[in-house]
Design a protein around this motif. Structure first.
Motif, PDB file in Angstrom:
ATOM      1  N   PHE A  45      76.926  -3.689  46.272  1.00 27.44           N
ATOM      2  CA  PHE A  45      78.022  -3.734  45.929  1.00 27.44           C
ATOM      3  C   PHE A  45      78.369  -3.103  44.013  1.00 27.44           C
ATOM      4  N   PHE A  46      77.574  -4.013  43.318  1.00 26.07           N
ATOM      5  CA  PHE A  46      77.208  -3.850  42.082  1.00 26.07           C
ATOM      6  C   PHE A  46      77.090  -2.494  41.810  1.00 26.07           C
ATOM      7  N   THR A  47      75.990  -1.894  42.119  1.00 20.67           N
ATOM      8  CA  THR A  47      75.434  -0.464  41.784  1.00 20.67           C
ATOM      9  C   THR A  47      76.495   0.447  42.271  1.00 20.67           C
ATOM     10  N   SER A  48      76.937   0.540  43.363  1.00 22.16           N
ATOM     11  CA  SER A  48      77.698   1.314  44.251  1.00 22.16           C
ATOM     12  C   SER A  48      79.209   1.464  43.540  1.00 22.16           C
ATOM     13  N   ALA A  49      79.754   0.346  43.164  1.00 21.56           N
ATOM     14  CA  ALA A  49      81.105   0.047  42.404  1.00 21.56           C
ATOM     15  C   ALA A  49      80.855   0.481  40.908  1.00 21.56           C
ATOM     16  N   TRP A  50      80.145  -0.041  40.187  1.00 23.74           N
ATOM     17  CA  TRP A  50      79.764   0.118  38.679  1.00 23.74           C
ATOM     18  C   TRP A  50      79.150   1.442  38.402  1.00 23.74           C
ATOM     19  N   ASN A  51      78.194   1.943  39.154  1.00 25.89           N
ATOM     20  CA  ASN A  51      77.712   2.875  38.671  1.00 25.89           C
ATOM     21  C   ASN A  51      78.128   4.229  39.468  1.00 25.89           C
ATOM     22  N   ASP A  52      78.651   4.043  40.491  1.00 28.07           N
ATOM     23  CA  ASP A  52      79.114   5.361  41.252  1.00 28.07           C
ATOM     24  C   ASP A  52      80.561   5.697  41.285  1.00 28.07           C
ATOM     25  N   GLY A  53      81.360   4.410  40.814  1.00 31.08           N
ATOM     26  CA  GLY A  53      82.614   4.353  41.084  1.00 31.08           C
ATOM     27  C   GLY A  53      83.264   4.388  42.583  1.00 31.08           C
ATOM     28  N   ASP A  54      82.451   3.970  43.390  1.00 27.52           N
ATOM     29  CA  ASP A  54      82.492   3.998  44.682  1.00 27.52           C
ATOM     30  C   ASP A  54      83.291   2.695  45.241  1.00 27.52           C
ATOM     31  N   PHE A  55      84.595   2.739  45.190  1.00 17.63           N
ATOM     32  CA  PHE A  55      85.368   1.686  45.476  1.00 17.63           C
ATOM     33  C   PHE A  55      85.628   1.297  46.944  1.00 17.63           C
ATOM     34  N   SER A  56      85.174   2.190  47.704  1.00 23.62           N
ATOM     35  CA  SER A  56      85.135   2.106  49.351  1.00 23.62           C
ATOM     36  C   SER A  56      84.226   0.728  49.583  1.00 23.62           C
ATOM     37  N   VAL A  57      83.057   0.746  48.919  1.00 30.33           N
ATOM     38  CA  VAL A  57      82.412  -0.532  49.034  1.00 30.33           C
ATOM     39  C   VAL A  57      83.026  -1.825  48.784  1.00 30.33           C
ATOM     40  N   VAL A  58      83.922  -1.658  47.840  1.00 29.78           N
ATOM     41  CA  VAL A  58      84.759  -3.037  47.337  1.00 29.78           C
ATOM     42  C   VAL A  58      85.412  -3.357  48.535  1.00 29.78           C
ATOM     43  N   ARG A  92      85.283   1.290  33.799  1.00 28.08           N
ATOM     44  CA  ARG A  92      85.033   2.703  34.018  1.00 28.08           C
ATOM     45  C   ARG A  92      85.869   3.706  33.293  1.00 28.08           C
ATOM     46  N   ALA A  93      87.044   3.483  33.343  1.00 25.91           N
ATOM     47  CA  ALA A  93      88.236   4.295  32.811  1.00 25.91           C
ATOM     48  C   ALA A  93      88.088   4.371  31.310  1.00 25.91           C
ATOM     49  N   ALA A  94      87.588   3.123  30.576  1.00 24.77           N
ATOM     50  CA  ALA A  94      87.090   3.165  29.225  1.00 24.77           C
ATOM     51  C   ALA A  94      85.910   3.944  28.746  1.00 24.77           C
ATOM     52  N   MET A  95      84.808   3.824  29.663  1.00 18.77           N
ATOM     53  CA  MET A  95      83.412   4.374  29.560  1.00 18.77           C
ATOM     54  C   MET A  95      82.967   5.069  30.769  1.00 18.77           C
ATOM     55  N   PRO A  96      83.488   6.182  30.884  1.00 18.98           N
ATOM     56  CA  PRO A  96      83.059   7.107  32.017  1.00 18.98           C
ATOM     57  C   PRO A  96      81.620   7.092  32.545  1.00 18.98           C
ATOM     58  N   ASP A  97      80.819   7.027  31.477  1.00 19.09           N
ATOM     59  CA  ASP A  97      79.406   7.061  31.938  1.00 19.09           C
ATOM     60  C   ASP A  97      78.690   5.520  32.072  1.00 19.09           C
ATOM     61  N   ILE A  98      79.579   4.718  32.305  1.00 18.65           N
ATOM     62  CA  ILE A  98      79.194   3.476  32.352  1.00 18.65           C
ATOM     63  C   ILE A  98      77.822   3.289  33.404  1.00 18.65           C
ATOM     64  N   LYS A  99      77.026   2.467  33.054  1.00 16.59           N
ATOM     65  CA  LYS A  99      75.635   2.293  33.748  1.00 16.59           C
ATOM     66  C   LYS A  99      75.349   0.677  33.920  1.00 16.59           C
ATOM     67  N   LEU A 100      75.351   0.073  34.951  1.00 12.99           N
ATOM     68  CA  LEU A 100      74.960  -1.194  35.115  1.00 12.99           C
ATOM     69  C   LEU A 100      73.403  -1.364  35.609  1.00 12.99           C
ATOM     70  N   THR A 101      72.674  -2.127  35.138  1.00 11.20           N
ATOM     71  CA  THR A 101      71.149  -2.310  35.228  1.00 11.20           C
ATOM     72  C   THR A 101      71.072  -3.772  35.453  1.00 11.20           C
ATOM     73  N   ILE A 102      70.662  -4.029  36.742  1.00 14.03           N
ATOM     74  CA  ILE A 102      70.365  -5.513  36.975  1.00 14.03           C
ATOM     75  C   ILE A 102      68.860  -5.712  36.561  1.00 14.03           C
ATOM     76  N   LEU A 103      68.812  -6.670  35.544  1.00 15.86           N
ATOM     77  CA  LEU A 103      67.837  -6.918  35.088  1.00 15.86           C
ATOM     78  C   LEU A 103      66.728  -8.211  35.593  1.00 15.86           C
ATOM     79  N   ASP A 104      67.564  -9.100  36.257  1.00 20.36           N
ATOM     80  CA  ASP A 104      66.952 -10.299  37.060  1.00 20.36           C
ATOM     81  C   ASP A 104      67.998 -10.471  38.238  1.00 20.36           C
ATOM     82  N   ASP A 105      67.383 -11.070  39.161  1.00 23.92           N
ATOM     83  CA  ASP A 105      68.181 -11.267  40.514  1.00 23.92           C
ATOM     84  C   ASP A 105      67.302 -12.433  41.160  1.00 23.92           C
ATOM     85  N   PHE A 106      68.030 -13.629  41.756  1.00 21.20           N
ATOM     86  CA  PHE A 106      67.630 -14.477  42.434  1.00 21.20           C
ATOM     87  C   PHE A 106      68.564 -15.369  43.205  1.00 21.20           C
TER      88      PHE A 106
END
Length: 191
Positions: A45-58, A92-106
């Protein structure tokens, strides 16, 4: 023949004890597998929506009765996928090149926690009322999602609003001077 039956009985008993012992040694295997599956859903969800702008995953992963408790100024708890699209779309509209990086997950049970950083150039639409500045904006946050039957049902998110406001020039940095740039690694983030 009697010896063979006794040997077979011992062999079956050994196999049964071995299976029971394996189950006893790893009673959390099923929960671990569920947490891993939930983390894959949240990460997708996070990587597709934030990094790719793929709202179909939403639309796929956020049902109409999902609740969003994001701590973004002007947002109160909302229901359904449109809330998620609104927040992601704003950045995404304000920062078209936005990139989300997950640093930790649990995770534990049905909840997954991600500590992340977002970076992008403020070159698009106004962000929080500030016209595009051309500056790189970088901020961190933590998100918790609750996953049920393969869908994200609830989301809680905290982000560094103060850091965003400083970078946009809306509030002065601590000490009143100009910000010299943010090195998120000094906050324990991985490079």
């Amino acid at each position: 023949m009697k010896t063979q039956i006794i040997a077979l009985a011992f062999a079956l008993m050994f196999i049964a004890v071995g299976c029971t012992q394996e189950q006893a040694e790893n009673p959390y295997k099923k929960e671990f597998e569920q947490v891993e599956a939930n983390n894959e859903i949240a990460t997708r969800f996070f990587t597709s929506a934030w990094n790719d702008g793929d709202f179909s995953v939403v639309d796929e992963l956020i049902p109409a009765d999902a609740l969003d408790y994001s701590m973004v100024p002007g947002k109160s708890p909302e229901q359904g996928p449109e809330s998620f699209k609104s927040i992601i779309g704003m950045f995404r509209a304000a920062m078209p090149d936005i990139k989300l990086t997950i640093l930790d997950d649990f995770g534990q049970g049905d909840k997954i926690v991600h500590r992340w950083v977002l970076k992008g150039t403020h070159s698009g639409e106004p962000l929080m009322g500030v016209p595009a500045s051309g500056k790189e904006i970088s901020f961190s946050g933590t998100t918790i999602v609750r996953v049920e039957d393969g869908k994200i049902m609830e989301r809680w998110s905290n982000l560094d609003i103060y850091g965003i406001l400083i970078q946009l020039g809306l509030v002065p940095p601590p000490g009143g001077g100009e910000e010299k740039g943010r090195d998120l690694r000094s906050h324990g983030d991985r490079p």
